[in-house]
Design an enzyme around this catalytic site. Structure first.
Site: not given
Length: 772
Positions: A370, A414, A432, A629-630, A715
């Protein structure tokens, strides 16, 4: 896993595709290969490989999977790759298709064992030979019902639908409703005055004979009665004699759209869907909102996908490197994250050979899950924060080494980053991880390798209105660097802002993004000088409907940017990835209609491409694996696109330790063969100065040149990529003089892919140059 993420949803713990019944199967082994004969043709989409913990020798690390319908003629590998050298279960995904035989070949094992080394063994009674080496369990997964890979919907013009029975007395629920394009209408089996019991059949008459490869079923969107559970699909040329089923299975009891992939493409006029059960056992009914049929796509319109390539980790973050390589990393674990462990699992894919190598990076004390990422002016990759929230690391592709740089002043995860026009790097947001404090802006100096706070750039001015506050509201910002160290923050908040980075910095409102709401987990792409496209997103980080909307943002008018709504995408998307192509078009991959971390529910499996000339999106060849996601996507030096990743939820079923390369339609003829490309025949200098003239030669006429800055994605955001079309003069036969922009806010310093395009819009393989 980290409490920041919570836990994976329940559906992420179960395979999307069914585990096929192994009754009657046979297994043989030969050398380093294991072959399964299912003794029937089934749609298959993956192998699940489980190394036995009792034996280490012979665990598969590099592999290939091939399929056959007759045991004699085999496909090219449908998936190849490299597996992590551990005992966890591995899912070897590939495009769903019909087969009777499945062959897993081990090309390398963990200990280099040269005998029977697949490390793979059927264990069902009566079908398993004596284990010749390290045994393991293998399961085969069937049709995931998500999509028919590399197909396109057939137009419904002139089609009609009929049914064995329909409800037209109490409601207007006739069979014709499944072709009307309105999901609010439906076909329902007859229930008034008396229910007609199962089975129920629905027949599509295309009124012409054509090749069909799949049926897509959209359940009713109001209420649940009649959702089809167990089904068969068969085809006919005359509407009287129907062949044996080309698809069968059981659909889940939910409102999501399902696909039945045929065991083989067939030539047909009529397609019959037979409902054998109601998915929720609510009664003897059947219903459908919409039915569509798919055929193999025209590669010159839809492009095509290469085989799935397995990675030894989930590629959560990726960066394109010189030398035709792709850098990827996950977290401290190859398929999971959590805590601040001080190390990261990384991998490098050689795009020329397809080989993937793995390395654990310990020396920087940095778990880079992240993170924020910036591609530096000299080609190195700056990675900041994440799980080790204050740390910053640099990868140098010239030496293939990682090193530490100074810690940030504010710990974050993030966050968003971009290189600045002066070669420094800017970071903003990231609540985050790190302490609960404002994640205001700061700048990393390329000269001193130190960080400087920007008290005049508070993150609060750039947040969305997410219901969870700053923790989610300052994530994944869309940043576009311009001249004199300025940055436009154009999302995901609906409010756009101009940011200056000299002195204490400043942030000034730049208007709203037209009528767009907040669009968290959407993205923005620079497709031309001073022009960006924003795509998708949702009003909240998760569990909020995504949008189909797209907007252009033009910075060329001076002062306030001009935001204009362009054509909508066919599908709403959040957690998608977007890539600018050498011709200025923008391709978008994956995403969900409703973003839910770690889930593959409501996955959008059909990519789309946007044309700046028309403002419209066109569907592309469907994907084999969900990318949510990811996941990531990157433009490659040969003009193709890498799309991969998704998941990272530990012992879940939605980890996608793989990727695939998409070939855009500009490279393909209708028969799938490659179009003739121009070739840049001269070798440009490795470094090109701003404002200089670059001489170049090509083997055939060139109508345009464009530079695309190499990107780094994570992301759903890649703030590094930008396309810079070049002005040029023809100086002779096959000789050209290219003008490199003088403004570092236009040609942001760094590594670029230089493409030549012919009059048909076909790009060359790029030359890699450094500009600045």
């Amino acid at each position: 896993m980290s409490p920041h993420h919570g836990v994976a949803p329940a559906e992420a713990m179960r395979p999307t595709a069914p585990v096929l019944d192994e009754s009657g199967w046979g297994v043989t082994t030969s050398g380093t290969s294991l072959t399964i004969d299912m003794h029937r043709t089934e749609v298959v989409s993956a192998l699940v490989y489980r190394p036995r913990k009792s034996v280490e020798a012979g665990r598969v690390t590099e592999y290939a999977v091939r399929l056959s319908t007759d045991g004699r003629h085999w496909t090219k590998p449908v998936t190849t790759g490299t597996l992590a050298d551990d005992f966890t279960a591995k899912t070897l995904d590939f495009a769903a298709q019909g087969a009777r035989y499945i062959r897993l070949s081990a090309t390398t094992t963990a200990d280099g064992h040269n005998g029977w080394a697949a490390g793979t063994q059927r264990t069902s009674a009566g079908s398993s030979p004596t284990p010749p080496a390290s045994p393991a369990d293998v399961q085969v997964l069937g049709d995931p019902a998500l999509t028919a890979p590399s197909t396109a919907f057939l137009p419904v013009d002139g089609w009609t639908a009929s049914a064995t029975d329909e409800e037209t007395k109490a409601e207007n629920d006739g069979a014709a409703n499944v072709l009307d394009g309105n999901p609010a209408t439906l076909w329902h089996s007859r229930w008034s005055p008396k229910t007609v019991r199962l089975p129920h059949a629905l027949v599509i008459d295309m009124h012409r004979t054509t090749t069909v490869a799949a049926l897509t079923y959209q359940p009713r969107q109001t209420g649940a009665n009649g959702r089809i559970g167990t089904y068969t699909v068969s085809t006919s040329l005359d509407g009287v004699s129907f062949d044996a089923p080309v698809a069968s299975g059981h659909w889940k009891d939910d409102a999501s759209t399902k696909t039945a992939v045929f065991t083989r493409p067939v030539s047909a006029r009529y397609v019959r869907l037979v409902a054998l059960s109601e998915a929720g056992r609510r009664g003897m009914w059947s219903s459908a909102a919409e039915i569509r049929l798919s055929a193999p796509g025209d590669p010159s319109i839809a492009g095509s996908w290469g085989p799935v390539t397995g990675f030894p980790l989930v590629p959560v973050a990726t960066a394109v490197l010189p030398g035709n390589k792709l850098l990827a990393w996950s977290a401290y674990g190859v398929d999971r994250y959590g805590g601040s462990n001080g190390y990261t699992q990384t991998a490098i894919m050689n795009l020329t050979t397809g080989n993937v190598t793995q390395r654990r990076v310990d020396n920087t004390g940095h778990d880079m899950f992240c993170p924020g990422i910036a591609m530096l002016a000299d080609g190195r990759v700056l990675v900041t924060g994440g799980s080790n929230a204050s740390r910053a690391s640099i990868y140098d592709p010239r030496t293939d080494t990682w090193s530490s740089t100074a810690d940030m002043n504010i710990a974050r995860g993030y966050q968003a980053m971009t290189l600045l026009s002066n070669g420094d790097a800017f970071v903003l947001g990231g609540s985050w991880s790190g302490a609960s404090e404002p994640k205001d802006g700061e700048v990393w100096s390329a000269a001193t390798h130190t960080w400087r706070k920007l008290p005049g750039v508070p993150a609060a001015g750039a947040m969305t209105a997410d219901p969870r506050g700053a923790y989610r509201a300052d994530n994944h910002m869309w940043l576009h660097a311009t001249s004199q160290g300025r940055v436009l923050q154009l999302g995901p908040s609906k409010q756009m802002n101009w940011i200056t980075t000299d002195g204490n910095g400043s942030i000034t409102p730049a208007g709203t993004r037209s009528d767009s709401p907040d669009a968290m987990n959407g993205n923005a792409v620079s497709y031309d000088i001073g022009k960006l496209l924003t795509l998708g997103g949702a009003a909240a980080y998760e569990n909020a409907p995504a949008t189909r909307r797209a907007y252009t943002v033009d910075l060329n008018g001076g002062g306030r940017p001009t935001a204009t709504r362009t054509g909508d995408m066919a599908s709403a998307r959040a957690f998608s990835n977007s890539v600018v192509l050498p011709d200025g078009k923008v391709a978008v991959f994956g995403g969900q209609e409703i973003p839910v971390p770690f889930s593959d529910a409501k996955s959008v499996m059909t990519p789309e491409i946007w044309d700046p000339e028309t403002g419209r999106f066109t569907p592309l060849a469907t994907m084999a694996v969900p990318r949510n996601y990811h996941s990531t996507a990157n433009l490659l030096p040969d003009g193709r696109i890498f799309s991969g990743g998704g998941g990272l939820c530990g012992d879940c079923a939605t980890n996608h330790l793989n990727g695939a390369v998409f070939t855009p339609p500009y490279l393909l003829n209708p028969d799938g063969s490659e179009r003739t490309r121009p070739v840049i025949t001269s070798a440009p200098p490795s470094h090109v100065a701003l404002g200089s003239t670059l001489p170049l030669s090509a083997d055939s006429p060139v109508s345009s040149f464009a530079m695309v800055r190499t990107g780094a994605a994570t992301h759903s955001v890649d703030n590094d990529q930008r396309r810079v079309p070049l002005t040029f003069k023809q100086t002779g036969a096959g000789s050209y003089a290219l003008s490199i922009p003088s403004d570092p806010g236009v040609a942001l310093p760094g590594t670029y892919l230089l493409f030549a395009l012919n009059t048909d819009g076909v790009p060359s393989v790029a030359k890699t140059i450094s500009v600045g």
